[in-house]
Design an enzyme around this catalytic site. Sequence first.
Site, short mmCIF file in Angstrom:
data_model
loop_
_atom_site.label_atom_id
_atom_site.label_comp_id
_atom_site.label_asym_id
_atom_site.label_seq_id
_atom_site.Cartn_x
_atom_site.Cartn_y
_atom_site.Cartn_z
N ILE A 150 0.85 -1.20 0.00
CA ILE A 150 0.00 0.00 0.00
C ILE A 150 0.88 1.25 0.00
CG2 ILE A 150 -1.81 1.28 1.22
CD1 ILE A 150 -2.81 -1.44 2.30
N ASP A 169 11.15 2.15 5.90
CA ASP A 169 10.71 0.79 6.24
C ASP A 169 11.80 0.14 7.08
OD1 ASP A 169 8.30 -1.06 4.81
OD2 ASP A 169 9.86 -2.16 5.90
N ALA A 230 -3.89 3.13 8.24
CA ALA A 230 -3.28 1.83 8.54
C ALA A 230 -4.02 1.16 9.69
CB ALA A 230 -1.80 2.02 8.83
N GLU A 260 -13.14 0.39 17.08
CA GLU A 260 -14.03 0.61 15.94
C GLU A 260 -15.35 -0.11 16.17
OE1 GLU A 260 -11.88 -0.44 12.36
OE2 GLU A 260 -10.43 1.15 12.66
N HIS A 281 -13.20 3.61 8.57
CA HIS A 281 -12.43 2.46 8.07
C HIS A 281 -12.98 2.01 6.70
CE1 HIS A 281 -9.84 -1.23 9.40
NE2 HIS A 281 -9.65 -0.92 8.12
N ILE A 282 -12.95 2.92 5.75
CA ILE A 282 -13.49 2.62 4.42
C ILE A 282 -12.38 2.42 3.38
CG2 ILE A 282 -15.73 3.76 4.76
CD1 ILE A 282 -14.52 6.18 3.13
N GLY A 283 -11.13 2.31 3.87
CA GLY A 283 -10.00 2.19 2.94
C GLY A 283 -10.20 1.13 1.86
C1 3PG Z 1 -7.39 -4.44 5.75
O1 3PG Z 1 -6.51 -4.63 6.59
O2 3PG Z 1 -7.70 -5.32 4.94
C2 3PG Z 1 -8.08 -3.11 5.68
O3 3PG Z 1 -7.78 -2.33 6.78
C3 3PG Z 1 -9.59 -3.26 5.50
O4 3PG Z 1 -10.21 -3.84 6.59
P1 3PG Z 1 -11.73 -4.31 6.48
O5 3PG Z 1 -11.75 -5.48 5.54
O6 3PG Z 1 -12.15 -4.68 7.83
O7 3PG Z 1 -12.50 -3.16 5.91
#
Ligand code: 3PG
Length: 307
Positions: A150, A169, A230, A260, A281-283
């Site tokens: 990512i 890193d 993250a 969360e 947490h919508i990544g």
């Molecule tokens: C992950 O680690 O895959 C992401 O943070 C997404 O998490 P989630 O599937 O709970 O939305």
Amino acid sequence: MYRVLVTDKVHPEGLELLKQRGLEVVVDLDAYKPEVLKERIKGFDVLIVRSRTKVRREVIEAADRLKVIARAGSGLDNIDLEAAKERGIRVVNAPDALKNAVAELVIGMMIVLARNAHYSYRSLLEGKWEKVMGMEIAGKTLGVVGFGRIGREVAKKAKALGMNVIAYDVFDLSREAEEMGVKFTRSLEDVLRSADVLSLHVPLTEETRNMIDRDAFNKMKDGVIIINAARGEVMDYGALYEALESGKVRAAGLDVYPEEPPESEELKRLIAHPRVFATAHIGAQTEEAQRRTSLEVAEKVLEALGL
Ligand code: 3PG
């Protein structure tokens, strides 16, 4: 017949693939709570989860025929890997499938925060007309903390937008960085000191927990923009609040939280801060990423079962 328990919302395509290959798939979204999961896991060969379900030792030890735990996503911090290993249970995930979705959210947040668009929207809702001044990201330095899949995707997109990128890193990824025109360092301090915008992309481990603490904020440039898509636990959010108040941090983009959904007053206060842009947490939450993730883990489940 192999039986699969799914305790979080997973895109149907991968589950369909498992059914076509003769597996029985049970979606039980109430079973994510550890005390419930401990009971319901019995009789299942495969468990498919996202980050909501915490697969702790007691759950793994209560399972009677579990062979595979599949994380439909990237982070494995919600799974007790040690307990799974002791029981000979395979753990699979799909880290590639969602990297673009997360990187796009980060880039979006970066631009919103640099232009104070989040503030402008709030101000409009309050009936004001404020011509807020912003900053351009082209020519600025993005510090990427964690240069995995990512982190690299974010760096690639930031380069395309004309940013300079410095990446940190613990592993030596200097060759990968060089190929992308990214400056690489194994000193976190280097990145903290030089970034105009800082984005976190480390997994949550005992080493990364609270890695962005008060001391780290002190090393950052005044007026830095910071993004965390993250894990909430990698940053001390109390210290972030103070840094927002003092002006050390110009703005923060948050997609992840130590709890969360966030319930504590401290977290609610942080989310409500006028210079914070926060999401739930919508990544990885795009149709494309969820579909890819579901298919990738389904294929890995089949492979792990030797099918
Ligand atoms: C992950 O680690 O895959 C992401 O943070 C997404 O998490 P989630 O599937 O709970 O939305």
